[in-house]
Design a protein around this motif. Structure first.
Motif, PDB file in Angstrom:
ATOM      1  N   ALA A  17       0.825  -1.198  -0.063  1.00  0.00           N
ATOM      2  CA  ALA A  17      -0.078  -0.009  -0.108  1.00  0.00           C
ATOM      3  C   ALA A  17       0.791   1.238   0.059  1.00  0.00           C
ATOM      4  CB  ALA A  17      -1.045  -0.136   1.178  1.00  0.00           C
ATOM      5  N   LEU A  18       1.917   1.314   0.674  1.00  0.00           N
ATOM      6  CA  LEU A  18       2.625   2.502   1.053  1.00  0.00           C
ATOM      7  C   LEU A  18       4.142   2.254   0.489  1.00  0.00           C
ATOM      8  CD1 LEU A  18       1.718   3.900   4.281  1.00  0.00           C
ATOM      9  CD2 LEU A  18       0.841   4.501   2.130  1.00  0.00           C
ATOM     10  N   TRP A  19       4.554   0.971   0.556  1.00  0.00           N
ATOM     11  CA  TRP A  19       5.928   0.924   0.065  1.00  0.00           C
ATOM     12  C   TRP A  19       6.037   0.084  -1.375  1.00  0.00           C
ATOM     13  CZ3 TRP A  19      10.130   1.269   3.618  1.00  0.00           C
ATOM     14  CH2 TRP A  19       9.684   1.677   5.058  1.00  0.00           C
ATOM     15  N   LYS A  20       7.349   0.699  -1.729  1.00  0.00           N
ATOM     16  CA  LYS A  20       7.593  -0.004  -3.161  1.00  0.00           C
ATOM     17  C   LYS A  20       9.008  -0.369  -3.306  1.00  0.00           C
ATOM     18  CE  LYS A  20       7.276   0.996  -7.967  1.00  0.00           C
ATOM     19  NZ  LYS A  20       6.808   1.978  -9.174  1.00  0.00           N
ATOM     20  N   GLY A  21       9.250  -1.599  -3.965  1.00  0.00           N
ATOM     21  CA  GLY A  21      10.583  -2.222  -3.952  1.00  0.00           C
ATOM     22  C   GLY A  21      11.213  -1.498  -5.150  1.00  0.00           C
ATOM     23  N   HIS A  22      12.484  -1.203  -5.139  1.00  0.00           N
ATOM     24  CA  HIS A  22      13.046  -0.972  -6.568  1.00  0.00           C
ATOM     25  C   HIS A  22      14.382  -1.593  -6.326  1.00  0.00           C
ATOM     26  CE1 HIS A  22      10.847   2.643  -6.872  1.00  0.00           C
ATOM     27  NE2 HIS A  22      10.987   2.714  -5.595  1.00  0.00           N
ATOM     28  N   PHE A  23      14.171  -3.312  -6.649  1.00  0.00           N
ATOM     29  CA  PHE A  23      15.329  -4.190  -6.688  1.00  0.00           C
ATOM     30  C   PHE A  23      15.898  -4.522  -8.011  1.00  0.00           C
ATOM     31  CE2 PHE A  23      13.060  -4.854  -2.877  1.00  0.00           C
ATOM     32  CZ  PHE A  23      13.922  -5.309  -2.040  1.00  0.00           C
TER      33      PHE A  23
ATOM     34  N   LEU B 172       8.325 -10.351  -6.967  1.00  0.00           N
ATOM     35  CA  LEU B 172       8.001 -10.797  -5.626  1.00  0.00           C
ATOM     36  C   LEU B 172       9.388 -10.459  -4.725  1.00  0.00           C
ATOM     37  CD1 LEU B 172       6.188 -12.527  -3.805  1.00  0.00           C
ATOM     38  CD2 LEU B 172       7.526 -14.241  -4.494  1.00  0.00           C
ATOM     39  N   ASN B 173       9.173  -9.560  -3.606  1.00  0.00           N
ATOM     40  CA  ASN B 173      10.249  -9.106  -3.145  1.00  0.00           C
ATOM     41  C   ASN B 173       9.975  -8.630  -1.539  1.00  0.00           C
ATOM     42  OD1 ASN B 173       9.084  -6.319  -3.280  1.00  0.00           O
ATOM     43  ND2 ASN B 173       9.725  -6.353  -5.359  1.00  0.00           N
TER      44      ASN B 173
ATOM     45  N   ILE C  98       8.034  16.943  -3.193  1.00  0.00           N
ATOM     46  CA  ILE C  98       7.094  17.167  -4.001  1.00  0.00           C
ATOM     47  C   ILE C  98       5.939  16.145  -3.844  1.00  0.00           C
ATOM     48  CG2 ILE C  98       6.052  18.115  -6.410  1.00  0.00           C
ATOM     49  CD1 ILE C  98       7.969  19.949  -4.929  1.00  0.00           C
ATOM     50  N   ASN C  99       6.197  14.931  -4.065  1.00  0.00           N
ATOM     51  CA  ASN C  99       5.319  13.715  -4.101  1.00  0.00           C
ATOM     52  C   ASN C  99       5.176  13.130  -2.659  1.00  0.00           C
ATOM     53  OD1 ASN C  99       4.699  13.803  -6.756  1.00  0.00           O
ATOM     54  ND2 ASN C  99       6.884  13.591  -7.136  1.00  0.00           N
ATOM     55  N   GLY C 100       6.033  13.492  -1.713  1.00  0.00           N
ATOM     56  CA  GLY C 100       6.055  12.942  -0.592  1.00  0.00           C
ATOM     57  C   GLY C 100       6.757  11.267  -0.420  1.00  0.00           C
ATOM     58  N   ILE C 101       7.519  11.185  -1.055  1.00  0.00           N
ATOM     59  CA  ILE C 101       8.086   9.860  -1.094  1.00  0.00           C
ATOM     60  C   ILE C 101       9.647   9.927  -0.542  1.00  0.00           C
ATOM     61  CG2 ILE C 101       9.020   8.175  -2.885  1.00  0.00           C
ATOM     62  CD1 ILE C 101       7.031   8.963  -4.810  1.00  0.00           C
ATOM     63  N   VAL C 102       9.782   8.736   0.154  1.00  0.00           N
ATOM     64  CA  VAL C 102      11.431   8.886   0.866  1.00  0.00           C
ATOM     65  C   VAL C 102      11.814   7.651   0.281  1.00  0.00           C
ATOM     66  CG1 VAL C 102      12.279   8.459   2.991  1.00  0.00           C
ATOM     67  CG2 VAL C 102      10.183   9.490   3.111  1.00  0.00           C
ATOM     68  N   TYR C 103      13.051   7.605  -0.121  1.00  0.00           N
ATOM     69  CA  TYR C 103      13.927   6.627  -0.843  1.00  0.00           C
ATOM     70  C   TYR C 103      15.070   6.305   0.330  1.00  0.00           C
ATOM     71  CZ  TYR C 103      11.855   7.743  -5.201  1.00  0.00           C
ATOM     72  OH  TYR C 103      10.941   8.110  -6.336  1.00  0.00           O
ATOM     73  N   ILE C 104      14.767   4.902   0.533  1.00  0.00           N
ATOM     74  CA  ILE C 104      15.717   4.441   1.517  1.00  0.00           C
ATOM     75  C   ILE C 104      16.373   3.160   0.812  1.00  0.00           C
ATOM     76  CG2 ILE C 104      15.715   3.273   3.802  1.00  0.00           C
ATOM     77  CD1 ILE C 104      12.802   4.010   4.137  1.00  0.00           C
ATOM     78  N   ALA C 105      18.190   3.600   1.105  1.00  0.00           N
ATOM     79  CA  ALA C 105      18.966   2.712   0.418  1.00  0.00           C
ATOM     80  C   ALA C 105      19.608   1.845   1.750  1.00  0.00           C
ATOM     81  CB  ALA C 105      20.233   3.708  -0.315  1.00  0.00           C
ATOM     82  N   THR C 106      19.674   0.618   1.320  1.00  0.00           N
ATOM     83  CA  THR C 106      20.147  -0.293   2.272  1.00  0.00           C
ATOM     84  C   THR C 106      21.081  -1.234   1.742  1.00  0.00           C
ATOM     85  OG1 THR C 106      18.882  -2.209   1.951  1.00  0.00           O
ATOM     86  CG2 THR C 106      17.738  -0.430   3.291  1.00  0.00           C
ATOM     87  N   SER C 107      21.932  -1.949   2.508  1.00  0.00           N
ATOM     88  CA  SER C 107      22.964  -2.816   1.913  1.00  0.00           C
ATOM     89  C   SER C 107      22.462  -3.845   1.202  1.00  0.00           C
ATOM     90  CB  SER C 107      23.905  -3.283   3.110  1.00  0.00           C
ATOM     91  OG  SER C 107      22.750  -4.096   4.139  1.00  0.00           O
ATOM     92  N   LYS C 108      21.231  -4.044   1.112  1.00  0.00           N
ATOM     93  CA  LYS C 108      20.514  -4.974   0.229  1.00  0.00           C
ATOM     94  C   LYS C 108      19.647  -4.532  -0.792  1.00  0.00           C
ATOM     95  CE  LYS C 108      21.945  -8.955   3.263  1.00  0.00           C
ATOM     96  NZ  LYS C 108      21.362 -10.248   4.052  1.00  0.00           N
ATOM     97  N   GLY C 109      19.479  -3.418  -1.109  1.00  0.00           N
ATOM     98  CA  GLY C 109      18.581  -3.159  -1.795  1.00  0.00           C
ATOM     99  C   GLY C 109      17.799  -1.744  -1.614  1.00  0.00           C
ATOM    100  N   LEU C 110      17.085  -1.115  -2.573  1.00  0.00           N
ATOM    101  CA  LEU C 110      16.517   0.192  -2.469  1.00  0.00           C
ATOM    102  C   LEU C 110      14.961   0.028  -2.429  1.00  0.00           C
ATOM    103  CD1 LEU C 110      16.767   3.286  -2.607  1.00  0.00           C
ATOM    104  CD2 LEU C 110      16.415   2.741  -5.193  1.00  0.00           C
ATOM    105  N   VAL C 111      14.329   0.739  -1.397  1.00  0.00           N
ATOM    106  CA  VAL C 111      12.930   0.902  -1.018  1.00  0.00           C
ATOM    107  C   VAL C 111      12.492   2.120  -1.143  1.00  0.00           C
ATOM    108  CG1 VAL C 111      12.838  -1.696  -0.170  1.00  0.00           C
ATOM    109  CG2 VAL C 111      13.029   0.303   1.217  1.00  0.00           C
ATOM    110  N   SER C 112      11.213   2.612  -1.261  1.00  0.00           N
ATOM    111  CA  SER C 112      10.749   3.740  -1.106  1.00  0.00           C
ATOM    112  C   SER C 112       9.409   3.777  -0.336  1.00  0.00           C
ATOM    113  CB  SER C 112      10.404   4.485  -2.514  1.00  0.00           C
ATOM    114  OG  SER C 112       9.507   3.782  -3.235  1.00  0.00           O
TER     115      SER C 112
END
Length: 781
Positions: free
Chosen positions: A24-30, A66-67, A652-666
């Motif tokens: 609903a609120l998260w998105k994976g950028h794998f 699937l992530n 502007i769009n209220g999105i936080v991008y979070i980089a981790t040691s094993k992938g990017l999510v927002s």
């Protein structure tokens, strides 16, 4: 019917856990380019990347991901298996974790039995292979064989079949005739036992067929094949070995697909019939420079997992043309730096340690998510710039980005094309000096930031003039020394972790050994000062992250906690000390983020703080730090790792991008930066229809100014809700809340009841400029 039975049993099994769906609120950028294993079933091909899976429907070509957002763990995958009978995908991990994804079901089943086995060392819990037999799956691991019942979704016996019942590494199993055959490494040979024996747990019931190291064993119809560590494949007849071929490289994947045997090596895929006649052979293609990892086939195509191109699909009969199959995504799954923009995010994969060591040097490109499409630039196109890290986008020229290299200098990118690499030969950048090798060039450019005058400021580690300014309009460079606070002999050994430029043109620098450094050119009479001592209330001398908030307060992350410089305007004049943030927890005063290694701090549109840590996930704090709004970790959010490498916010769009040691999510936080006026303010959805869950999803009033009062009334003028920017802030439990440039109304009135159908007036009043605006919202219930 089978599936319903499985779902019922799930509720009864104690060591199973249902993972949450965060879509609903998260998105994976794998990244889905490096494939570990492919499998097939139910007219789909499944491909496991490093810590995510995708499927492609062979009939419709539809691709599904699937992530962690769907509930996967984010750990490193080692193998997968699909069961047609039970319509489920089993995912095995290097840690021993097992997860099960059911067809047409959002739930992920997590099985932790192997992980929680105290008698098995953690390094030996890796899942190597899964072999079905009836309603069972024989799971090959680095300790032995575990049996999993697919019908009951529970583990049975575990077989330790080494000499004396010791734990040995099992690469693969297969059932052939009346026996289960096991390929063992470490000189433990090929072993077998009666598959129907009630006492396979006794190692004495297993016999050695042949000694040596075996990496694969597979049955195809009435034939049995084994592969040893010498790259030889044998047909086994009555336990007698007949060599049929020797490969150039050791096969990485050997599987039975229907009536065929599919063998994958680094540079070839071989498809044989049961009698080892070659049906098809696929060599690596010059158009796709990669290694093969795994393959499967159907009646028409071969699907090949690769290390760089996802899955390559090629015709079985004439395998000369290739189609690249994978979801859109960044190049790699280890983002190091991110920079959000209103249309997406830039990503680099540079990597250097907390002590500013980039070795071993990496050679990786850059990725840019733009308008929901990933643009990937390979290393071959970035002028061989290594260890790319911090990104700054020119605020007056959004198609121009500057990307730091912690070895090669500064890369300029225009319209997605790398155009210049600035180094010691064509700019003011400098290499560190290696006394024993004067010709050695190593330019460690780290964080960068544009000021209000359009100058790009960079910080370079291990040189005496680390602070540089660059004017893109006239190519002018200037250098500034820190020797007034750092001895010259020590400056060449000093690393810098972060750089922040204030509206008063003060440059704030996070350093190793000298904590916080403030620098201002001051019209040609530079001012410089450092804060790093215990007497100045710094917990350690190593500052790691900086952020100026909207009140011009400087938040300072360190190797061991958080500090705030509340008065930045008098930094150079006063005796300065920094403050910890003290919070009450269960009535006890405690220091916020005590002894945490902080990796990044970002300020959002409502002046709240996002703080990343080295091993505790990410914290979302109120503007003063007194309230923890969210604390996201792997356990309660789709973070693939608790190690946060960088954070960036699209206000502007209220999105936080979070980089981790094993992938990017927002994470779609919904907050946004305030506007200077109310001219563009609007409300949505409008009208609010009956199928909209107004209480949970809320009506948004967007593009409002920073200091605003909002009143919502019915058409007759009766007050329904009221809020003010600095009073009714978001997450305060109010019916009407304000978060930066967005207000949220849950549809309730002053009596805390959901309003009836009708037209409602939203009256906006800017408390500074006295500007007003009225919006109308129609609610249909």
């Amino acid at each position: 019917m089978i599936k319903r039975l499985i779902v019922f049993i799930i509720c009864l099994v104690p060591l199973l856990q249902n993972a949450q769906d965060f879509s609903a609120l998260w998105k994976g950028h794998f990244s889905y380019y490096n494939i570990k294993q492919v499998a097939q079933g139910n007219n789909k091909v499944y491909a496991a990347a490093e810590n995510a899976v995708f499927s492609v429907d062979v009939l419709s070509n539809e691709i599904k991901e699937l992530n962690t957002v769907n509930g996967l763990s984010g750990e490193t995958i080692s193998t997968i298996y699909y069961s047609d009978l039970y319509e489920l995908l089993i995912i095995g991990y290097e840690s021993g974790l097992i997860e099960i994804a059911f067809d047409n079901d959002d739930e992920i089943l997590t099985i932790v039995d192997i992980i929680e086995k105290p008698t098995i060392p953690a390094v030996q819990k890796r899942i190597n292979h899964m072999n079905p037999y009836g309603n069972l799956v024989y799971i090959s691991t680095n300790y032995g064989i575990s049996v999993f019942n697919l019908e009951r979704l529970e583990f049975g016996d575990t077989y330790f079949i080494g000499n004396g019942g010791s734990q040995i590494q099992i690469k693969q199993t297969t059932v052939f005739g009346d026996f289960i055959y096991v390929a063992c490494t470490g000189g433990n040979g090929l072993r077998k036992a009666q598959v129907t024996s009630p006492n396979l747990i006794d190692y004495q019931n297993w016999q050695t067929v042949a000694t040596g190291d075996f990496t694969a064993v597979e049955a195809v119809e009435d034939k049995l094949y084994v592969v040893n560590s010498n790259r030889q494949i044998f047909q086994v007849v009555n336990d007698v070995f007949n060599q049929v071929f020797q490969y150039n490289t050791l096969p990485s994947d050997v599987k039975s697909v229907g009536s065929n045997l599919v063998v994958t090596t680094n540079d070839n895929v071989f498809v044989y019939d049961a009698s080892f006649n070659t049906i098809s052979q696929v060599s690596t293609n010059t158009e796709f420079t990669t290694q093969y990892t795994s393959a499967t086939t159907d009646a028409n195509y071969i699907y090949i997992g690769t290390t760089h191109f996802g899955v390559l699909k090629t015709p079985l009969a004439i395998p000369t043309s290739f189609e690249e199959v994978h979801p859109d995504g960044p190049i790699l799954n280890n983002p190091f730096s991110v920079q959000a923009q209103p249309d997406g995010v830039w990503v680099t994969f540079g990597e250097y340690t907390v002590f500013f060591n980039p070795y071993p040097l990496n050679s990786r490109g850059i990725s840019h998510l733009k308008n929901d499409k990933w643009i990937n630039t390979p290393f071959s196109e970035v002028f061989n710039a290594q260890c790319l890290n911090a990104i700054s986008v020119n605020p007056s020229k959004s198609n121009q980005a500057f990307i730091s290299s912690f070895f090669s200098g500064l890369l300029e990118v225009n319209d997605e094309i790398p155009t210049n690499l600035y180094n010691q030969t064509n700019s003011g950048l400098e290499s560190l000096v290696e006394p024993n090798d004067p010709s050695y060039v190593d330019i460690r450019v780290g964080e960068s930031s544009f000021d209000n005058n359009g100058l790009l400021w960079t910080i370079t580690s291990f040189i005496n003039k680390p602070l540089k300014s660059y004017n893109p309009s006239n190519n002018q460079w200037k250098s500034y020394s820190f020797t007034d606070v750092i001895p010259a002999e020590y400056g060449s050994n000093l690393g810098f972790a972060d750089l922040e430029v204030g509206n008063d043109n003060t440059k704030w620098v996070a350093s190793y050994k000298y904590g916080l450094i403030g620098f201002n050119e001051n019209g040609g009479s530079p001012k410089i000062k450092s804060v790093y001592k215990e007497s100045e209330n710094m917990p350690v001398e190593f500052a790691t992250a900086l952020a100026l908030d909207k009140r011009n307060q400087l938040w300072i992350g360190t190797f061991s906690g958080l500090r705030v410089l509340y008065n930045t305007s008098n930094f150079f004049e006063d005796n300065v000390s920094v403050d910890e943030v003290i919070i009450l927890e269960d009535g006890i005063a405690k220091e916020l983020l005590f002894q945490q290694l902080i990796t990044d701090i970002e300020v959002d549109g409502s002046n709240n703080k996002w703080i990343g840590t080295a091993d505790s996930g990410i914290f979302y704090l109120s503007s003063d730090g007194q309230k923890t709004i969210y604390h996201f970790t792997k356990d309660n959010a789709p973070l693939p790792s608790n190690t946060i490498t960088d954070v960036s916010i699209d206000d502007i769009n209220g999105i936080v991008y979070i980089a981790t040691s094993k992938g990017l999510v927002s994470f779609r936080s919904g907050g946004s930066s305030p506007f200077e006026t109310l001219v563009n303010a609007y409300a949505y959805p409008n009208p609010v229809r009956p199928n909209f869950n107004i209480v949970d999803q809320k009506v948004k009033i967007k593009d409002i100014s920073e200091n605003v009062n909002i009143k919502i009334t019915d058409i007759e003028g009766n007050l329904v809700a009221e809020a003010q920017s600095r009073t009714n802030q978001r997450y305060g439990g109010y019916n009407l809340e304000i978060d930066g440039g967005t207000a949220y109304w849950n549809g309730k009135n002053l009596a805390n009841n959901v309003v009836a159908s009708g037209v409602y007036l939203v009256m906006l009043s800017d408390l500074d400029s006295f500007e007003t605006k009225v919006l109308k919202i129609m609610v249909v219930r």
